[in-house]
Design an enzyme around this catalytic site. Structure first.
Site, PDB file in Angstrom:
ATOM      1  CG  MET A   1       0.308  -5.691  10.938  1.00  0.00           C
ATOM      2  SD  MET A   1      -1.565  -5.718  10.200  1.00  0.00           S
ATOM      3  CE  MET A   1      -2.093  -7.012  10.837  1.00  0.00           C
ATOM      4  NE  ARG A   2       3.201  -1.426  18.841  1.00  0.00           N
ATOM      5  CZ  ARG A   2       3.551  -2.273  20.005  1.00  0.00           C
ATOM      6  NH1 ARG A   2       3.655  -3.554  19.824  1.00  0.00           N
ATOM      7  NH2 ARG A   2       3.212  -1.743  21.145  1.00  0.00           N
TER       8      ARG A   2
ATOM      9  N   GLY B   1     -11.889   2.537  18.782  1.00  0.00           N
ATOM     10  CA  GLY B   1     -12.481   1.121  18.478  1.00  0.00           C
ATOM     11  C   GLY B   1     -11.608   0.794  17.405  1.00  0.00           C
ATOM     12  CB  VAL B   2      -9.828  -2.472  16.610  1.00  0.00           C
ATOM     13  CG1 VAL B   2      -9.065  -3.073  15.521  1.00  0.00           C
ATOM     14  CG2 VAL B   2      -8.690  -2.368  17.814  1.00  0.00           C
TER      15      VAL B   2
ATOM     16  CG  ASN C   1      -6.174   1.069   9.535  1.00  0.00           C
ATOM     17  OD1 ASN C   1      -5.016   0.954   9.105  1.00  0.00           O
ATOM     18  ND2 ASN C   1      -7.157   0.344   9.751  1.00  0.00           N
TER      19      ASN C   1
ATOM     20  CG  HIS D   1      -9.992  -3.544   8.094  1.00  0.00           C
ATOM     21  ND1 HIS D   1      -9.049  -4.257   8.820  1.00  0.00           N
ATOM     22  CD2 HIS D   1     -11.126  -4.294   7.853  1.00  0.00           C
ATOM     23  CE1 HIS D   1      -9.717  -5.559   9.413  1.00  0.00           C
ATOM     24  NE2 HIS D   1     -11.070  -5.590   8.669  1.00  0.00           N
TER      25      HIS D   1
ATOM     26  CD  GLU E   1      -5.893  -3.836   1.137  1.00  0.00           C
ATOM     27  OE1 GLU E   1      -6.105  -5.152   1.201  1.00  0.00           O
ATOM     28  OE2 GLU E   1      -5.246  -3.130   1.883  1.00  0.00           O
TER      29      GLU E   1
ATOM     30  CG  ASN F   1      -2.262  -0.888   1.074  1.00  0.00           C
ATOM     31  OD1 ASN F   1      -3.067  -0.378   0.265  1.00  0.00           O
ATOM     32  ND2 ASN F   1      -2.401  -1.857   1.507  1.00  0.00           N
TER      33      ASN F   1
ATOM     34  NE  ARG G   1      -0.507  -2.231  23.658  1.00  0.00           N
ATOM     35  CZ  ARG G   1      -0.516  -2.948  22.354  1.00  0.00           C
ATOM     36  NH1 ARG G   1      -0.570  -2.302  21.293  1.00  0.00           N
ATOM     37  NH2 ARG G   1      -0.193  -4.303  22.425  1.00  0.00           N
TER      38      ARG G   1
HETATM   39  C1  GRF Z   1      -3.102  -4.782   3.671  1.00  0.00           C
HETATM   40  O1  GRF Z   1      -4.150  -5.827   3.378  1.00  0.00           O
HETATM   41  C2  GRF Z   1      -3.815  -3.988   4.716  1.00  0.00           C
HETATM   42  O2  GRF Z   1      -5.310  -3.747   4.392  1.00  0.00           O
HETATM   43  C3  GRF Z   1      -3.767  -4.757   5.981  1.00  0.00           C
HETATM   44  O3  GRF Z   1      -2.544  -5.367   6.049  1.00  0.00           O
HETATM   45  C4  GRF Z   1      -2.243  -5.567   4.849  1.00  0.00           C
HETATM   46  C5  GRF Z   1      -0.681  -5.145   4.602  1.00  0.00           C
HETATM   47  O4  GRF Z   1      -0.392  -4.918   3.394  1.00  0.00           O
HETATM   48  N1  GRF Z   1      -3.941  -3.798   7.247  1.00  0.00           N
HETATM   49  P1  GRF Z   1       0.712  -4.112   2.743  1.00  0.00           P
HETATM   50  O5  GRF Z   1       2.054  -4.233   3.842  1.00  0.00           O
HETATM   51  O6  GRF Z   1       0.709  -2.442   2.398  1.00  0.00           O
HETATM   52  O7  GRF Z   1       1.575  -4.782   1.467  1.00  0.00           O
END
Ligand code: GRF
Length: 200
Positions: free
Chosen positions: A93-94, A146-147, A110, A112, A177, A17, A68
């Site tokens: 991823m945190r 909220g996640v 973000n 998702h 994406e 991304n 954290r």
């Molecule tokens: C993507 O699918 C994003 O939506 C999710 O984690 C994945 C990571 O992809 N949160 P990258 O690191 O951007 O390739």
């Protein structure tokens, strides 16, 4: 032409991304610029994309912090020093603390890989397949405590095809994406998307 929206991208992994945002920002008519990259992992593959594009990158290794809160405080200070208009989480991823999120509320997004509010959290592709869904997709939203719950900015649909596996569905969703995040940041830059005041 109004100045480009300054975007700091925060990653943890491969950064596909991030790469798509860097490529979109390289277009002469782009409304945003990727001005800085942050990662909580020194081995994040996406850091190579930043280096290749000559974009400054900062690693704040979460393993080096006892809590954290301590990690979030370091990330907050580094982000403030970089001075972006928007912080774009992309494969980060945190889970961030509420205090951190509050201090960046309305300036942090973000992506998702599901049609929120469906299939929040981990393994969204598996959740969709197990639910027997025939439509899936991805969402860019404002970050709130909220996640995967923040106000939605933009979404893109992806069909689920017979015989789909988690991997084939993930790959098809990732392609969408890579178009959606740039579209969402352009909407913010153009004033089409604003953080809703009712969102608290
Ligand atoms: C993507 O699918 C994003 O939506 C999710 O984690 C994945 C990571 O992809 N949160 P990258 O690191 O951007 O390739």
């Amino acid at each position: 032409m109004s100045p480009r929206l300054k975007v700091a991208v925060v990653i943890s992994g491969g950064g596909s991304n991030l790469k798509a945002l860097i490529d979109a920002a390289a277009r002469p008519d782009a409304a945003f610029a990727v001005t800085h990259v942050f990662s909580n992992r020194p081995d994040a593959g996406g850091l190579a994309h930043a280096a290749a594009a000559g974009i400054p990158a900062t690693v704040i290794d979460h393993k080096a912090f006892a809590s954290r809160d301590a990690f979030d405080a370091a990330l907050d200070a580094a982000l403030r020093a970089a001075g972006p208009d928007i912080v774009a989480l992309a494969g980060f991823m945190r889970i961030l603390t509420a205090g951190f999120i509050d201090s960046w509320q309305g300036r942090m997004t973000n992506i998702h890989p599901s049609l929120l509010p469906l299939y929040k959290g981990l393994h969204p592709h598996r959740q969709a397949l197990e639910a027997g869904a025939n439509m899936h997709g991805c969402t860019v939203h404002w970050v709130t405590p909220g996640v995967d719950e923040g106000p939605i900015i933009a979404q893109a649909e992806v069909p689920i095809l017979p015989g789909d596996t988690e991997e084939t569905l993930q790959a098809r969703t990732l392609t969408e994406e890579h178009k959606l995040y740039a579209r969402a940041l352009t909407m913010i830059a153009n004033g089409e998307a604003k953080y809703p005041s009712t969102a608290g």
